[in-house]
Design a protein around this motif. Structure first.
Motif, PDB file in Angstrom:
ATOM      1  N   VAL A 119       8.877 -39.192   9.856  1.00  9.56           N
ATOM      2  CA  VAL A 119       9.329 -40.588   9.818  1.00  9.56           C
ATOM      3  C   VAL A 119       8.831 -41.310   8.568  1.00  9.56           C
ATOM      4  O   VAL A 119       9.402 -42.326   8.155  1.00  9.56           O
ATOM      5  CB  VAL A 119       8.881 -41.312  11.106  1.00  9.56           C
ATOM      6  N   VAL A 120       7.787 -40.791   7.921  1.00 13.35           N
ATOM      7  CA  VAL A 120       7.282 -41.428   6.697  1.00 13.35           C
ATOM      8  C   VAL A 120       8.357 -41.435   5.615  1.00 13.35           C
ATOM      9  O   VAL A 120       8.406 -42.342   4.775  1.00 13.35           O
ATOM     10  CB  VAL A 120       6.008 -40.692   6.218  1.00 13.35           C
ATOM     11  N   SER A 121       9.256 -40.462   5.622  1.00  8.75           N
ATOM     12  CA  SER A 121      10.323 -40.403   4.612  1.00  8.75           C
ATOM     13  C   SER A 121      11.249 -41.604   4.763  1.00  8.75           C
ATOM     14  O   SER A 121      11.643 -41.961   5.872  1.00  8.75           O
ATOM     15  CB  SER A 121      11.115 -39.102   4.763  1.00  8.75           C
ATOM     16  N   PRO A 122      11.641 -42.255   3.663  1.00 13.98           N
ATOM     17  CA  PRO A 122      12.550 -43.412   3.769  1.00 13.98           C
ATOM     18  C   PRO A 122      13.944 -43.033   4.219  1.00 13.98           C
ATOM     19  O   PRO A 122      14.719 -43.905   4.606  1.00 13.98           O
ATOM     20  CB  PRO A 122      12.553 -43.982   2.341  1.00 13.98           C
ATOM     21  N   SER A 127      10.169 -20.880  17.946  1.00 11.33           N
ATOM     22  CA  SER A 127      11.278 -21.612  17.326  1.00 11.33           C
ATOM     23  C   SER A 127      11.028 -23.100  17.500  1.00 11.33           C
ATOM     24  O   SER A 127      10.183 -23.515  18.296  1.00 11.33           O
ATOM     25  CB  SER A 127      12.627 -21.213  17.940  1.00 11.33           C
ATOM     26  N   ALA A 128      11.777 -23.902  16.757  1.00 14.98           N
ATOM     27  CA  ALA A 128      11.595 -25.355  16.799  1.00 14.98           C
ATOM     28  C   ALA A 128      12.917 -26.025  16.491  1.00 14.98           C
ATOM     29  O   ALA A 128      13.805 -25.459  15.835  1.00 14.98           O
ATOM     30  CB  ALA A 128      10.528 -25.803  15.803  1.00 14.98           C
ATOM     31  N   SER A 129      13.056 -27.242  16.976  1.00 15.90           N
ATOM     32  CA  SER A 129      14.229 -28.071  16.703  1.00 15.90           C
ATOM     33  C   SER A 129      13.761 -29.489  16.386  1.00 15.90           C
ATOM     34  O   SER A 129      12.814 -29.982  17.000  1.00 15.90           O
ATOM     35  CB  SER A 129      15.192 -28.085  17.900  1.00 15.90           C
ATOM     36  N   VAL A 130      14.431 -30.122  15.429  1.00 18.57           N
ATOM     37  CA  VAL A 130      14.072 -31.461  14.970  1.00 18.57           C
ATOM     38  C   VAL A 130      15.320 -32.335  15.065  1.00 18.57           C
ATOM     39  O   VAL A 130      16.366 -31.992  14.495  1.00 18.57           O
ATOM     40  CB  VAL A 130      13.540 -31.452  13.525  1.00 18.57           C
ATOM     41  N   THR A 131      15.217 -33.444  15.782  1.00 16.27           N
ATOM     42  CA  THR A 131      16.305 -34.417  15.891  1.00 16.27           C
ATOM     43  C   THR A 131      15.929 -35.653  15.089  1.00 16.27           C
ATOM     44  O   THR A 131      14.858 -36.230  15.315  1.00 16.27           O
ATOM     45  CB  THR A 131      16.552 -34.798  17.355  1.00 16.27           C
ATOM     46  N   ILE A 132      16.773 -36.051  14.161  1.00 11.45           N
ATOM     47  CA  ILE A 132      16.469 -37.169  13.265  1.00 11.45           C
ATOM     48  C   ILE A 132      17.580 -38.202  13.354  1.00 11.45           C
ATOM     49  O   ILE A 132      18.711 -37.900  13.734  1.00 11.45           O
ATOM     50  CB  ILE A 132      16.302 -36.696  11.806  1.00 11.45           C
ATOM     51  N   PRO A 141      20.616 -35.323   3.090  1.00 11.67           N
ATOM     52  CA  PRO A 141      20.992 -34.286   2.118  1.00 11.67           C
ATOM     53  C   PRO A 141      20.465 -32.923   2.533  1.00 11.67           C
ATOM     54  O   PRO A 141      19.482 -32.789   3.257  1.00 11.67           O
ATOM     55  CB  PRO A 141      20.354 -34.781   0.809  1.00 11.67           C
ATOM     56  N   THR A 142      21.136 -31.892   2.043  1.00  8.66           N
ATOM     57  CA  THR A 142      20.788 -30.526   2.427  1.00  8.66           C
ATOM     58  C   THR A 142      19.390 -30.151   1.944  1.00  8.66           C
ATOM     59  O   THR A 142      18.632 -29.483   2.656  1.00  8.66           O
ATOM     60  CB  THR A 142      21.822 -29.559   1.848  1.00  8.66           C
ATOM     61  N   LYS A 143      19.025 -30.586   0.747  1.00  6.53           N
ATOM     62  CA  LYS A 143      17.709 -30.208   0.232  1.00  6.53           C
ATOM     63  C   LYS A 143      16.592 -30.854   1.036  1.00  6.53           C
ATOM     64  O   LYS A 143      15.521 -30.250   1.226  1.00  6.53           O
ATOM     65  CB  LYS A 143      17.599 -30.594  -1.243  1.00  6.53           C
ATOM     66  N   HIS A 144      16.807 -32.069   1.561  1.00 12.72           N
ATOM     67  CA  HIS A 144      15.792 -32.691   2.396  1.00 12.72           C
ATOM     68  C   HIS A 144      15.697 -31.994   3.754  1.00 12.72           C
ATOM     69  O   HIS A 144      14.600 -31.854   4.311  1.00 12.72           O
ATOM     70  CB  HIS A 144      16.115 -34.177   2.587  1.00 12.72           C
ATOM     71  N   ALA A 145      16.838 -31.551   4.280  1.00 16.47           N
ATOM     72  CA  ALA A 145      16.792 -30.787   5.528  1.00 16.47           C
ATOM     73  C   ALA A 145      16.044 -29.475   5.344  1.00 16.47           C
ATOM     74  O   ALA A 145      15.270 -29.049   6.214  1.00 16.47           O
ATOM     75  CB  ALA A 145      18.218 -30.530   6.014  1.00 16.47           C
ATOM     76  N   GLN A 146      16.245 -28.833   4.193  1.00 19.78           N
ATOM     77  CA  GLN A 146      15.505 -27.606   3.918  1.00 19.78           C
ATOM     78  C   GLN A 146      14.017 -27.887   3.789  1.00 19.78           C
ATOM     79  O   GLN A 146      13.174 -27.092   4.254  1.00 19.78           O
ATOM     80  CB  GLN A 146      16.044 -26.971   2.625  1.00 19.78           C
ATOM     81  N   ALA A 147      13.652 -29.026   3.191  1.00 16.84           N
ATOM     82  CA  ALA A 147      12.232 -29.374   3.082  1.00 16.84           C
ATOM     83  C   ALA A 147      11.622 -29.617   4.461  1.00 16.84           C
ATOM     84  O   ALA A 147      10.491 -29.195   4.733  1.00 16.84           O
ATOM     85  CB  ALA A 147      12.079 -30.610   2.197  1.00 16.84           C
ATOM     86  N   GLY A 169      24.801 -35.541  16.009  1.00 10.47           N
ATOM     87  CA  GLY A 169      24.857 -34.273  16.719  1.00 10.47           C
ATOM     88  C   GLY A 169      25.246 -33.090  15.870  1.00 10.47           C
ATOM     89  O   GLY A 169      25.506 -32.014  16.402  1.00 10.47           O
ATOM     90  N   GLY A 170      25.268 -33.239  14.566  1.00  7.45           N
ATOM     91  CA  GLY A 170      25.639 -32.139  13.680  1.00  7.45           C
ATOM     92  C   GLY A 170      24.415 -31.396  13.192  1.00  7.45           C
ATOM     93  O   GLY A 170      23.310 -31.945  13.072  1.00  7.45           O
ATOM     94  N   LEU A 171      24.612 -30.126  12.897  1.00  6.95           N
ATOM     95  CA  LEU A 171      23.543 -29.281  12.386  1.00  6.95           C
ATOM     96  C   LEU A 171      23.474 -29.450  10.873  1.00  6.95           C
ATOM     97  O   LEU A 171      24.465 -29.252  10.166  1.00  6.95           O
ATOM     98  CB  LEU A 171      23.793 -27.826  12.762  1.00  6.95           C
ATOM     99  N   VAL A 172      22.307 -29.811  10.388  1.00  3.79           N
ATOM    100  CA  VAL A 172      22.124 -30.113   8.969  1.00  3.79           C
ATOM    101  C   VAL A 172      21.429 -28.937   8.306  1.00  3.79           C
ATOM    102  O   VAL A 172      20.417 -28.430   8.817  1.00  3.79           O
ATOM    103  CB  VAL A 172      21.296 -31.391   8.760  1.00  3.79           C
ATOM    104  N   GLY A 173      21.961 -28.507   7.145  1.00  2.68           N
ATOM    105  CA  GLY A 173      21.290 -27.490   6.357  1.00  2.68           C
ATOM    106  C   GLY A 173      21.294 -26.136   7.017  1.00  2.68           C
ATOM    107  O   GLY A 173      20.242 -25.510   7.161  1.00  2.68           O
TER     108      GLY A 173
END
Length: 537
Positions: free
Chosen positions: A125-128, A152-157, A165-171, A195-199
């Motif tokens: 959440v620290v990310s703007p 395994s893990a899942s993150v809902t944002i 962006p894809t690069k932030h999802a990869q990070a 509800g979409g899968l990012v990255g």
């Protein structure tokens, strides 16, 4: 005034005062700035309670809290020092509530993974780019009979605006994988608010050549703009890279060179002796009968050596990964220089060849030019077409830096117009209505004859001049016009008393008309004084 007009005057006066007070309140009301928005109900209630305790001015508009402009930053720091707004996601503080008594290993493991999820959510959440986040970790149990079970893990944002962006999802995927032991980035799923899968894996595979092209282009453009100026150079880089993986194993034999790997040497010795006659006791004695008999002695010695040689051999294994540069082409377009012709008009001319050659050498050094690899650098100087701005140019104004609230301006303008209308068209006519009515009543009564005469210079005084000798005229008695009359300047001429002996009323009126025509200003002043005296009475 009658009662109706008095009531109207009182109400209009109260309305004017209320409008003026509203204008003052709006003008002195501080501008409101956003303090927090998007808070949960519990956290928002705690913030509002803290603001009420401090006596701060605030407004709640939907799900947002607004405070005065000058107090926003101070309130944010003060509330942050008190832990407000409180984060509903708890981290490692969950472990503080666990005591050593009555806490089983299963309870501790559950609390630990809850704390781990909360800490990861706080970090995300620290990310703007992320407003809300929740993390779920599926960790394998410590059962020794379960094998080949990976966590395994899942993150809902939830993002404030747009997609992540894809690069932030990869990070984020690498962040979660690095925090959990045994978790790989491929086993972390990032899900956005829609509800979409990012990255996903297909999208996260980046091309090494694309990144290298962009880095090279920015480096060359930054170097050229230092000489030709910003916006005067366009750089395009194309890099052909190796996209397949290649493994090469090579063995080289050199027959001209040999190496001794082992040496084996064998030596043999043999001694033999032959004698004639019989062997007896006498023959064995030195001075016996056999001492003089003849015999032969034979000795054999043999040496064998075996050396093993091997031909020289070189073995090499080469593994080539994707990303190696096969060929590079660079295209650079530089704007010309602006000069003046003989007529003093500005013209743009191409840059000289010496400067272009120097720029080409700089570009070759920056990109790592290799002619044997087939690299090509093309650098040209041409005139750029001017880019016309779209729309109107934004310019600074006298209101720059001022925080203007459109609604406050509209409210102030409306209240000002209402106050002006009430003051000019309600209160002022009503206050001036009494004097006008008195003047109309005076004008309706025949006081003075027509002062305008035949030329009509005083048509407004015609109804005011009635019978000069009437008793109901309400004017002071005039004796000798040359005498001192209250409020009447000396008109001179020794005018006899009106209506006296020797002059009829008609002659007196004619003479008075003549005097008024000769001395207009004094006459108007006398009439004004009479009207004022009558109003005061």
């Amino acid at each position: 005034m009658d009662n109706r007009r008095k009531v109207i005057v009182v109400l209009a006066t109260i309305a004017v005062f209320a409008t003026v007070l509203s204008l003052g309140r709006v003008a002195t009301k501080p501008g409101m700035a956003l303090l927090y928005s998007g808070l949960e109900s519990g956290a928002a209630g705690e913030v509002v309670t803290a603001l009420e305790q401090r006596g701060a001015i605030y407004e709640v508009r939907g799900g947002s809290i607004y405070v005065a402009n000058g107090m926003r930053d101070e309130l944010r720091m003060t509330l942050a020092s008190e832990g407000l707004p409180a984060n509903t996601t708890q981290g490692y503080e969950l472990l503080d509530s666990l005591s050593g008594f009555g806490t089983t290993s299963q309870m501790f493991d559950a609390a630990y993974w809850r704390a781990k999820e909360g800490e990861l959510a706080r970090t995300i959440v620290v990310s703007p780019l992320v407003s809300q986040a929740r993390v779920h970790i599926a960790n394998a149990s410590s059962n020794p009979f379960q094998r080949h079970i990976k966590p395994s893990a899942s993150v809902t944002i939830t993002t404030p605006a747009g997609d992540l962006p894809t690069k932030h999802a990869q990070a984020l995927r690498f962040l979660v994988a690095s925090a959990v032991s045994g978790l790989s980035p491929e086993d972390v799923a990032i899900i956005d608010g829609s509800g979409g899968l990012v990255g996903v894996a297909d999208e996260t595979t980046t091309k090494v050549g694309d990144n290298k092209e962009e880095e090279t282009r920015l480096a060359v453009q930054r170097m050229l703009e230092a000489r030709v100026g910003p916006g005067n150079a366009v750089v395009e880089v194309s890099i052909e890279t190796v996209t397949e993986t290649e493994s090469i194993t090579e063995r080289i034999f050199d027959p001209a060179s040999r190496v001794a790997i082992s040496t084996d040497t064998e030596e043999r010795s043999t001694d033999s002796q032959n004698a004639s006659g019989q062997v007896t006791v006498a023959s064995n004695l030195p001075d016996g009968d056999a001492a003089g008999s003849s015999g032969s002695t034979n000795q054999n010695r043999e040496i064998r050596e075996r050396i093993n040689y091997e031909v020289s051999e070189t073995q090499r294994e080469v593994l080539r990964q994707p990303g190696a540069v096969k060929r590079m082409t660079v295209a650079v377009l530089v704007n010309g220089t602006q000069t003046e012709n003989d007529l003093g008009e500005p013209v743009v001319e191409p840059r000289p060849d010496e400067e272009l050659e120097a720029l080409r050498e700089l570009v070759a050094s920056a990109v790592g030019f290799n002619e044997n690899r087939g690299d090509v650098i093309t650098l040209k100087s041409m005139n750029f077409q001017p880019v016309l701005p779209m729309g109107t140019t934004a310019e600074s104004s006298m209101f720059k830096g001022m925080e203007l609230d459109l609604m406050s301006i509209i409210q102030t303008a409306v209240l000002a117009i209402v106050a002006l209308v009430l003051g000019l068209f309600v209160v002022r006519p009503l206050l001036a209505g009494g004097g006008s009515r008195e003047l109309n009543e005076i004008g309706d009564s025949p006081m003075l004859p027509d002062l305008g005469g035949d030329d009509g210079e005083f048509p407004a005084m015609a109804p005011m001049m009635g019978d000069m000798g009437g008793a109901d005229m309400g004017l002071p008695m005039m004796g000798d016009m040359g005498g001192d009359v209250a409020g009447l300047p000396d008109l001179g001429g020794g005018l006899p008393a009106l209506g006296g002996d020797g002059m009829s009323q008609t002659d007196a009126a004619d003479r008075l008309r003549g005097l008024i025509s000769d001395r207009k200003e004094e006459t108007v002043e006398i009439l004004r004084n009479w009207l004022d005296d009558r109003e005061e009475a």
